[in-house]
Design an enzyme around this catalytic site. Structure first.
Site, PDB file in Angstrom:
ATOM      1  N   HIS A  24     -10.348  -3.196   4.024  1.00 39.64           N
ATOM      2  CA  HIS A  24     -11.092  -1.994   3.656  1.00 39.64           C
ATOM      3  C   HIS A  24     -10.235  -0.745   3.864  1.00 39.64           C
ATOM      4  O   HIS A  24     -10.742   0.369   3.815  1.00 39.64           O
ATOM      5  CB  HIS A  24     -12.373  -1.890   4.501  1.00 39.64           C
ATOM      6  N   PRO A  26      -7.724   1.712   2.382  1.00 42.03           N
ATOM      7  CA  PRO A  26      -7.238   2.056   1.041  1.00 42.03           C
ATOM      8  C   PRO A  26      -5.711   2.096   0.938  1.00 42.03           C
ATOM      9  O   PRO A  26      -5.141   1.669  -0.068  1.00 42.03           O
ATOM     10  CB  PRO A  26      -7.844   3.446   0.787  1.00 42.03           C
ATOM     11  N   LYS A  28      -3.510   0.382   2.712  1.00 42.61           N
ATOM     12  CA  LYS A  28      -2.994  -0.989   2.746  1.00 42.61           C
ATOM     13  C   LYS A  28      -3.244  -1.699   1.418  1.00 42.61           C
ATOM     14  O   LYS A  28      -2.364  -2.383   0.890  1.00 42.61           O
ATOM     15  CB  LYS A  28      -3.672  -1.750   3.902  1.00 42.61           C
ATOM     16  N   GLU A  55     -15.121  -9.264  12.753  1.00 41.80           N
ATOM     17  CA  GLU A  55     -14.584  -8.853  14.048  1.00 41.80           C
ATOM     18  C   GLU A  55     -13.258  -9.565  14.267  1.00 41.80           C
ATOM     19  O   GLU A  55     -13.159 -10.786  14.114  1.00 41.80           O
ATOM     20  CB  GLU A  55     -15.562  -9.219  15.164  1.00 41.80           C
ATOM     21  N   ASP A  84      -2.598  -8.408   8.532  1.00 40.44           N
ATOM     22  CA  ASP A  84      -2.856  -7.825   9.841  1.00 40.44           C
ATOM     23  C   ASP A  84      -1.532  -7.284  10.331  1.00 40.44           C
ATOM     24  O   ASP A  84      -0.548  -8.027  10.430  1.00 40.44           O
ATOM     25  CB  ASP A  84      -3.428  -8.847  10.828  1.00 40.44           C
ATOM     26  N   PHE A 168       0.815   5.700   5.542  1.00 37.85           N
ATOM     27  CA  PHE A 168      -0.469   5.764   6.240  1.00 37.85           C
ATOM     28  C   PHE A 168      -0.259   5.227   7.650  1.00 37.85           C
ATOM     29  O   PHE A 168       0.834   4.792   8.015  1.00 37.85           O
ATOM     30  CB  PHE A 168      -1.546   4.959   5.494  1.00 37.85           C
ATOM     31  N   ASP A 171       3.072   5.589  10.080  1.00 33.76           N
ATOM     32  CA  ASP A 171       4.317   5.743   9.321  1.00 33.76           C
ATOM     33  C   ASP A 171       5.080   7.020   9.662  1.00 33.76           C
ATOM     34  O   ASP A 171       6.312   7.022   9.697  1.00 33.76           O
ATOM     35  CB  ASP A 171       4.034   5.719   7.821  1.00 33.76           C
ATOM     36  N   HIS A 196       8.024  -3.864   6.898  1.00 34.68           N
ATOM     37  CA  HIS A 196       7.520  -5.110   7.476  1.00 34.68           C
ATOM     38  C   HIS A 196       6.644  -5.852   6.470  1.00 34.68           C
ATOM     39  O   HIS A 196       6.680  -7.080   6.385  1.00 34.68           O
ATOM     40  CB  HIS A 196       6.728  -4.816   8.746  1.00 34.68           C
ATOM     41  N   ARG A 197       5.864  -5.090   5.693  1.00 38.18           N
ATOM     42  CA  ARG A 197       5.006  -5.706   4.676  1.00 38.18           C
ATOM     43  C   ARG A 197       5.861  -6.322   3.571  1.00 38.18           C
ATOM     44  O   ARG A 197       5.573  -7.403   3.071  1.00 38.18           O
ATOM     45  CB  ARG A 197       4.024  -4.654   4.141  1.00 38.18           C
TER      46      ARG A 197
END
Length: 209
Positions: A24, A26, A28, A55, A84, A168, A171, A196-197
């Site tokens: 959720h 935006p 990412k 959770e 994550d 975001f 960063d 990293h992504r």
């Protein structure tokens, strides 16, 4: 992915079509969509499908990514990809780590989260390390419960005050090694090439496409 007692399992391939982005956040979702663009998938965010946010009870990045991806796949009936990720600071013994988003509070105020990180680093003493790294765990789950997981990392140094309005999360206070600017100052394309992504995505792409 669980180990097969009869030997290693083959990586499952992802076919073109709809893919739920189990987030959720935006920023990412935007980065993941950009990274997925060339591969013939149609990304749909969990928010677009009104899926609940689970959770995060895992104790590692991969455990939390798998939890989120499996729930989204189960509820949507579609393959789901979850990320994550977080900032791990040497002087804080790896914090905020898997709690990176929670440090921003219910309002997701990352200015507050960055200030908190910096205050704690300064409180650790003048000789405290400014070294840090971002971790990204990606989990790709299918409705039948099969999961593939991949992890990426980028190392760098904390800077203060935060610099730049791109990106975001944390960063703007993270300067990757070998660069003179923060992720917040980088063009998105430059960040996508070495974050990293991006590292985790390169492993995912090599395995499932």
């Amino acid at each position: 992915m669980a180990d097969d007692p009869n030997g290693p399992q083959a990586i499952r391939k992802l076919l073109p079509g709809k893919l739920v982005i189990a987030s959720h956040n935006p920023g990412k979702v935007r980065e993941i969509r950009a990274l997925l663009g060339p591969y013939g998938v149609e990304p749909i965010s969990a928010a677009d499908l009104d899926l609940p946010e689970p959770e995060e009870t895992g104790t590692t990045f991969i455990a939390n990514a798998e939890l989120k991806a499996m729930q989204a796949a189960d509820l949507s009936g579609l393959p789901a990809l979850s990320d994550d990720s977080g900032l791990c600071v040497d002087a804080l013994l790896g914090d905020p780590g898997i709690f990176s988003a929670r440090w921003a509070g219910p309002a997701k105020d990352f200015d507050l989260a960055m200030a908190s990180v910096w205050q704690k680093v300064e409180a650790a003493g003048p000789g405290a390390s400014r070294s840090a790294h971002f971790v990204c765990a990606l989990a790709l789950a299918w409705p039948d419960g099969h999961v593939e997981a991949f992890e990426g990392r980028v190392d760098g140094t904390l800077v203060w005050p935060p610099r730049g309005g791109n990106g975001f999360g944390y960063d703007a206070m993270f300067q990757p090694l070998g660069h003179a600017i923060s992720f917040g100052e980088m063009d998105p394309e430059a960040k996508h090439a070495m974050s990293h992504r991006a590292d985790a995505f390169a492993k995912l792409v090599a395995a499932v496409f």
